[in-house]
Each structure stands twice: as C-alpha cells, then as structure tokens.
Design a protein around this motif. Structure first.
Motif, PDB file in Angstrom:
ATOM      1  N   TRP A 106       0.809  -1.219   0.000  1.00 53.44           N
ATOM      2  CA  TRP A 106       0.000   0.000   0.000  1.00 53.44           C
ATOM      3  C   TRP A 106       0.843   1.272   0.000  1.00 53.44           C
ATOM      4  O   TRP A 106       0.307   2.362  -0.202  1.00 53.44           O
ATOM      5  N   GLU A 107       2.119   1.176   0.255  1.00 52.00           N
ATOM      6  CA  GLU A 107       2.935   2.382   0.357  1.00 52.00           C
ATOM      7  C   GLU A 107       2.896   3.169  -0.954  1.00 52.00           C
ATOM      8  O   GLU A 107       2.969   2.607  -2.040  1.00 52.00           O
ATOM      9  N   GLY A 108       2.765   4.485  -0.808  1.00 47.43           N
ATOM     10  CA  GLY A 108       2.672   5.377  -1.953  1.00 47.43           C
ATOM     11  C   GLY A 108       1.251   5.676  -2.386  1.00 47.43           C
ATOM     12  O   GLY A 108       1.024   6.572  -3.194  1.00 47.43           O
ATOM     13  N   GLN A 109       0.274   4.944  -1.834  1.00 48.36           N
ATOM     14  CA  GLN A 109      -1.121   5.160  -2.179  1.00 48.36           C
ATOM     15  C   GLN A 109      -1.851   5.882  -1.045  1.00 48.36           C
ATOM     16  O   GLN A 109      -1.447   5.809   0.108  1.00 48.36           O
ATOM     17  N   THR A 110      -2.946   6.551  -1.376  1.00 49.25           N
ATOM     18  CA  THR A 110      -3.848   7.069  -0.344  1.00 49.25           C
ATOM     19  C   THR A 110      -4.815   5.947   0.025  1.00 49.25           C
ATOM     20  O   THR A 110      -4.978   4.966  -0.723  1.00 49.25           O
ATOM     21  N   LEU A 111      -5.491   6.097   1.155  1.00 49.21           N
ATOM     22  CA  LEU A 111      -6.484   5.090   1.544  1.00 49.21           C
ATOM     23  C   LEU A 111      -7.639   5.056   0.539  1.00 49.21           C
ATOM     24  O   LEU A 111      -8.203   3.983   0.289  1.00 49.21           O
ATOM     25  N   ASP A 112      -7.974   6.205  -0.037  1.00 49.61           N
ATOM     26  CA  ASP A 112      -9.027   6.212  -1.073  1.00 49.61           C
ATOM     27  C   ASP A 112      -8.595   5.387  -2.282  1.00 49.61           C
ATOM     28  O   ASP A 112      -9.408   4.662  -2.869  1.00 49.61           O
ATOM     29  N   GLU A 113      -7.335   5.481  -2.662  1.00 44.75           N
ATOM     30  CA  GLU A 113      -6.832   4.684  -3.788  1.00 44.75           C
ATOM     31  C   GLU A 113      -6.823   3.199  -3.441  1.00 44.75           C
ATOM     32  O   GLU A 113      -7.174   2.354  -4.274  1.00 44.75           O
ATOM     33  N   VAL A 114      -6.441   2.882  -2.200  1.00 46.00           N
ATOM     34  CA  VAL A 114      -6.455   1.473  -1.773  1.00 46.00           C
ATOM     35  C   VAL A 114      -7.879   0.933  -1.800  1.00 46.00           C
ATOM     36  O   VAL A 114      -8.121  -0.215  -2.208  1.00 46.00           O
ATOM     37  N   ALA A 115      -8.842   1.752  -1.381  1.00 42.76           N
ATOM     38  CA  ALA A 115     -10.236   1.297  -1.300  1.00 42.76           C
ATOM     39  C   ALA A 115     -10.790   0.906  -2.660  1.00 42.76           C
ATOM     40  O   ALA A 115     -11.686   0.052  -2.749  1.00 42.76           O
ATOM     41  N   VAL A 116     -10.258   1.476  -3.735  1.00 37.46           N
ATOM     42  CA  VAL A 116     -10.731   1.137  -5.077  1.00 37.46           C
ATOM     43  C   VAL A 116     -10.471  -0.335  -5.388  1.00 37.46           C
ATOM     44  O   VAL A 116     -11.315  -1.025  -5.956  1.00 37.46           O
TER      45      VAL A 116
END
Length: 196
Positions: free
Chosen positions: A97-107
């Motif tokens: 997950w590093e480098g991503q926002t939580l919103d991006e991870v949620a996708v």
C-alpha cells in the motif's frame, strides 16, 4: 525514564495523505520549518532536567528523520551531526500500500479497508514486509530496553502511537488512531506521557 520524542517534519506524502511507511521520502519546506521550531521548543523548556548536550540523541535512519534531527539540533544550538540512528525506530511498513492514499487502496481492496477499520492495531496490510502496529510495538519494546539515560528521539507517527500504547496504557486500537502532530514535542517521564 526521561524521553523527549519528536515526529519528523512534514513530507509531500504527508501533505497528500499517502501511506509513507518505510519509504524514504524527504521533508518538504513545511517539514523543515516544523523541525526548526521543535528545536527551539526543546531549547526553551524552562524545567529541562539536564542540559541538551547531556541527552542521548537518536533517530530513525530514514532520511526524513535524520534531516529533522539535524535541523532540531541546529535550532537548539547543537552541532547537527551529534546523534546516532537505530533501525528499531523505522516506521511500520504498509507493504504493497505504500505510496497510495487510503481512497486509492479502497478502489482495489475495499474489503481490506473494512478489516483495517475493525481492528487497526492488529491489521497487517498485504506485502512481504508489511507490519501491523502490534508488530511495530514489539520493535519499540526492544528499543526502550536499550535506553540508558535521558534521551531525545526523532521518529515517526506510528512509533509515537506505540509509545502511547506501551507507556501511556492507551488501548491498541485507540492508540493507532491518535493524530500525531509534526510540530510538537512529546515528553515521557516515569510513566507519564504528554505534549510539551
């Protein structure tokens, strides 16, 4: 125990709310200003128990913590390089997950965000090097056993959260949710923990 702890100054990842973890992201200008201000704060504490030069100064070896440390020391009137590093203080790894926002991870991993929200302390993101807060806390337990005198430490938000759990007796899931400022100094003395 006498320990002053400073979170590294802001990075662009912090500003963008990206999961930074163990990535070596540099400070931005705001972060440098925060570090200098924290150095001035340390130097102006009226009831400081020892001269700053008598503290053991230790930082995480990542670049943002080392730069913060050097700016703190310089602003406090000390030689910037007079500190040591300890890998036990590296921020917990967010793995893939590093480098991503939580919103991006949620996708792509909404179900994992739900798991994380249900128990953040024990949640471990995907990825070989990923860690949970509970895993980080075991590293910080080891770090605490190495302290032999008054110490000033520059580390990461996750490290500070684990100190609230280990020393402040804040429940794990609650500690994992604490907002850790980058422009404050935390004082830990004889089991008491609070912002200067």
């Amino acid at each position: 125990m006498l320990l002053y702890v400073i979170r590294h100054g802001q990075t662009d990842y912090n500003r963008e709310e990206r999961l930074q973890g163990a990535r070596d992201i540099p400070l931005n200008d705001t972060g440098r200003s925060q570090a200098r201000a924290n150095g001035r704060t340390l130097a102006s504490i009226p009831d400081l128990e020892f001269p700053l030069s008598q503290f053991d100064w230790v930082a995480s070896p990542l670049g943002r913590t080392r730069e913060t440390m050097e700016l703190v020391r310089e602003a406090a009137g000390l030689e910037p390089g007079g500190y040591r590093t300890d890998p036990l203080l590296i921020e917990l790894s967010f793995g893939d997950w590093e480098g991503q926002t939580l919103d991006e991870v949620a996708v792509h991993s909404h179900h994992l965000i739900i798991q994380r929200d249900e128990g953040k302390w024990d949640f471990r993101p995907p990825g070989e090097r990923a860690e949970s807060y509970a895993m980080l806390a075991h590293r910080i337990d080891r770090f605490l056993t190495t302290l032999t005198g008054p110490t000033i430490c520059v580390a990461h938000g996750g490290v500070v959260r684990t100190l609230f759990n280990r020393i402040g007796n804040v429940a794990g899931d609650d500690a994992a949710m604490i907002d850790i400022p980058q422009d404050r100094v935390l004082k830990i003395k004889d089991g008491a923990i609070g912002w200067v």
